[in-house]
Enzyme design. Structure first.
Site, short mmCIF file in Angstrom:
data_model
loop_
_atom_site.label_atom_id
_atom_site.label_comp_id
_atom_site.label_asym_id
_atom_site.label_seq_id
_atom_site.Cartn_x
_atom_site.Cartn_y
_atom_site.Cartn_z
N GLY A 1 26.70 7.58 15.76
CA GLY A 1 25.44 7.84 16.46
C GLY A 1 25.72 8.49 17.80
O GLY A 1 26.86 8.85 18.12
N GLY A 2 24.67 8.63 18.59
CA GLY A 2 24.80 9.29 19.88
C GLY A 2 25.70 8.56 20.85
O GLY A 2 26.36 9.18 21.69
N MET A 3 25.74 7.23 20.76
CA MET A 3 26.54 6.45 21.70
C MET A 3 27.99 6.30 21.27
O MET A 3 28.85 5.98 22.08
CB MET A 3 25.93 5.05 21.85
CG MET A 3 24.61 5.03 22.59
SD MET A 3 24.80 5.28 24.36
CE MET A 3 25.53 3.72 24.83
N GLY A 4 28.25 6.44 19.98
CA GLY A 4 29.62 6.24 19.52
C GLY A 4 29.68 6.08 18.01
O GLY A 4 28.78 6.50 17.29
N GLY B 1 29.51 4.37 10.36
CA GLY B 1 28.41 5.23 10.82
C GLY B 1 28.72 5.81 12.18
O GLY B 1 29.63 5.36 12.88
N LYS C 1 32.04 -1.34 17.21
CA LYS C 1 31.29 -0.21 17.78
C LYS C 1 32.12 0.35 18.94
O LYS C 1 32.37 -0.34 19.93
CB LYS C 1 29.91 -0.66 18.28
CG LYS C 1 29.06 0.49 18.81
CD LYS C 1 27.69 0.00 19.31
CE LYS C 1 26.80 -0.41 18.17
NZ LYS C 1 25.93 0.68 17.70
N VAL D 1 30.78 3.42 14.60
CA VAL D 1 30.98 2.04 14.15
C VAL D 1 31.96 2.05 12.98
O VAL D 1 31.82 2.84 12.04
CB VAL D 1 29.65 1.40 13.71
CG1 VAL D 1 29.88 -0.06 13.28
CG2 VAL D 1 28.63 1.43 14.85
N ASP E 1 14.43 -1.56 21.72
CA ASP E 1 14.49 -0.51 20.69
C ASP E 1 14.36 -1.13 19.29
O ASP E 1 15.13 -0.81 18.39
CB ASP E 1 15.80 0.27 20.81
CG ASP E 1 15.79 1.58 20.00
OD1 ASP E 1 14.67 2.04 19.65
OD2 ASP E 1 16.87 2.11 19.71
#
Length: 308
Positions: A53-56, A51, A74, A58, A169
């Site tokens: 996402g905004g942070m990086g 996957g 991650k 996986v 979160d």
């Protein structure tokens, strides 16, 4: 494009299995991922992307020095390193999260940097599905199942809270459902510390949203600083998750993040029967959830275990 690991033929991204031999297809590595694999090659072998996402990103990877143990790796965006303070915060947060040892929290094996400086976190690889996926497939869940998920998630949260670690979160995406050797349900809370890292990176990465508006606590919606939040913020967010599990719907709906924040601040959650006519949930269970969703944190349960 995707590649078959057996026959090495390539197919479009909408294929999941090889038409020739039925093997699961893997996404072809981009040039960036190939560089990343080279930087990590002494410690990990990248298997496939899970996957992004905004942070990086996986990946499923094998940890070479530990018998090729499967891990979820991650890898954070390198542009985060443009912020000289970010790496220190990353090391502090990842190290802090690694202190949580509990069956209901995903295990962090290692957090470090690759040969080219890219920060990464290697954690327990989980097979199963997120609570988000379960809710999409099934809608509202039976009370007994909700109670079991809450009990286990609360135990994991309590272990973190005792160490002074707040999730910040909580949402169905960060509650993972897997199963033990005898088929028993095991709930894992994932992504501790990521929200705080995301907050620290906002001036490095544009367009990043702090937390998830639909599940934010009253305190987060009111703009309370992250380091002033306590366990009761997680209890509110978990209350939103439980409300959704029992009714199949969120307590508040809006088309904009600001609209969600306004509703958390100004509106009371509607009764279950208002969003799910004929709801079979007993009033005493509904009352428990509504207490977790009190605006003032002093009025909520004071610990995750008390809520559970």
């Amino acid at each position: 494009m995707k590649t078959c690991p057996t026959c090495q033929k390539t197919y479009p991204d909408d294929f999941s299995l090889c038409p020739r031999d039925g093997a699961p297809l893997t996404a072809q590595a981009t040039e960036t991922e190939a560089q990343l694999a080279a930087g990590l090659s002494r410690r990990f072998r990248l298997v496939r992307r899970l996957g992004k996402g905004g942070m990086g990103t996986v990946f499923l990877a094998e940890q070479i020095g530990v018998g090729n143990r499967p891990v979820a790796l991650k890898v954070l965006n390198r542009k985060l390193l443009d912020d000289p303070d970010f790496l220190m915060r990353f090391q502090n947060e990842a190290g802090s999260t690694g202190r949580i040892h509990h069956p209901n929290v995903v295990t962090i094996y290692e957090s470090a940097q690759s040969d080219d400086g890219t920060p990464y976190i290697a954690m327990e690889f989980l097979e199963g599905e997120s609570l988000r996926e379960v809710l999409k497939q099934r809608g509202a869940l039976p009370v007994t199942e909700v109670a079991e998920i809450l009990q286990q998630a609360a135990r994991g949260l309590n272990a973190a809270h005792k160490l002074g670690i707040i999730h910040r979160d909580l949402k169905p995406d960060n509650i993972f459902l897997t199963h033990g050797d005898e088929g028993e349900l095991i709930v894992k809370v994932v992504d501790f510390g990521i929200a705080k890292l995301r907050e620290s990176a906002t001036h490095t990465m544009t367009g990043t949203v702090l937390g998830t508006p639909a599940y934010m606590s009253y305190e987060q919606a009111s703009g309370m600083r992250s380091d002033e939040l306590d366990a009761r913020s997680d209890i509110y967010s978990m209350g939103v998750v439980v409300y959704e599990m029992l009714t199949g719907r969120l307590p508040f709906h809006s088309d904009t993040p600001v609209g969600y924040l306004r509703k958390h601040l100004m509106e009371e959650p509607p009764p279950f029967r208002a969003v799910k006519p004929g709801s079979p949930v007993p009033p005493r269970i509904e009352n428990v959830v509504m207490k977790a969703l009190k605006k003032e944190r002093e009025g909520r349960y004071q610990s995750a275990l008390e809520f559970a």
